[in-house]
Design a protein around this motif. Structure first.
Motif: not given
Length: 253
Positions: A48-64, A166-178
């Motif tokens: 659960v904690i890992v999931g919350v941290l993943t969501l937080f980190n992904a949110g920061i990355m997806l703002t841009k 690479y950028v498109a792959i990274r942002e898509t993966l981050v979206s899935v994780f989030a």
């Protein structure tokens, strides 16, 4: 959690974020493996904690980077990953309630298997990938997300075989994780299994995750990409085997 355990978890989370920033995945696997070995908290609560941290980190990355998301592929992956996430979550609940040793074996095996592509990264294929392939790897990702909040390895392997940037792959993966992390958190809250308040101080790891991410960007290790992959492979294999083998020996006795 006592103060020593909190500090230990925060440091482990920062180290896992550092490695993920360099390799593109392994945050959840490394942190869950470290928790399993150190026993600073139960694996179910750690997920659960890992999931919350993943969501937080992904949110920061997806703002841009949200504009670069490959929306049709994202929808395909989510179509299969979200239902299987629920299956994985209740499988974790079953194992945590009935066989902690088997849970450690499953986590150890998942970590070792997920580390294997580091030895030989997937080669790029210019041919379009079928919709079924996205559904298949999305389902694997969903099970891993439900079990251990570590949905990355199957999708990282699959997407990096494609010809997308690479950028498109990274942002898509981050979206899935989030989105996986968000849905998993909703399932946890709905099931009434959110970690007890005594584990909430571990959420301070958001700061070490941010620090580890920035440190990796500004001060990467003086290693070649091949050497870096081998180092992470050894870390993952070591943690996976350290979890699985003792539990397997105990079961076989």
């Amino acid at each position: 959690m006592n103060l020593t355990e909190i500090i230990g978890f925060v440091l482990m989370a920062g180290a896992a974020a550092y490695v993920q920033t360099l390799t593109g995945f392994a945050f959840g696997l490394l942190l869950m493996g470290a928790v399993g070995i150190s026993s600073v908290m139960p694996l179910r609560d750690a997920a659960v904690i890992v999931g919350v941290l993943t969501l937080f980190n992904a949110g920061i990355m997806l703002t841009k980077g949200w504009r670069d998301v490959l929306l049709p592929r994202l929808v395909l992956v989510l179509w299969s990953s979200l239902p299987m996430l629920v299956v994985g979550y209740f499988l974790l609940d079953h194992l945590a309630s009935n066989s902690l040793l088997m849970l450690r074996i499953v986590l150890g095996v998942v970590i070792v298997v997920s580390s294997l592509p580091l030895i030989k990264p997937p080669s790029r294929d210019t041919a379009p990938q079928s919709k079924r392939s996205y559904l298949f790897f999305g389902a694997l990702s969903g099970i891993m997300s439900g079990l251990f909040s570590a949905s990355g390895p199957p999708l990282v392997y699959h997407f990096h075989r494609s010809s997308f940037s690479y950028v498109a792959i990274r942002e898509t993966l981050v979206s899935v994780f989030a989105l996986n992390a968000l849905i998993r958190l909703a399932v946890v809250i709905g099931d009434g299994t959110f970690p007890a308040p005594s584990y909430w101080p571990s959420l301070l790891a958001v700061f070490s995750v941010m620090a580890g991410t920035q440190l990796a960007r500004r001060l990467p290790p003086p290693l070649s990409p091949v050497a870096m992959r081998w180092m992470v492979f050894v870390l993952l294999c070591g943690s996976g085997l350290s979890l699985a083998l003792p539990a397997l020996v105990t079961i076989l006795k």
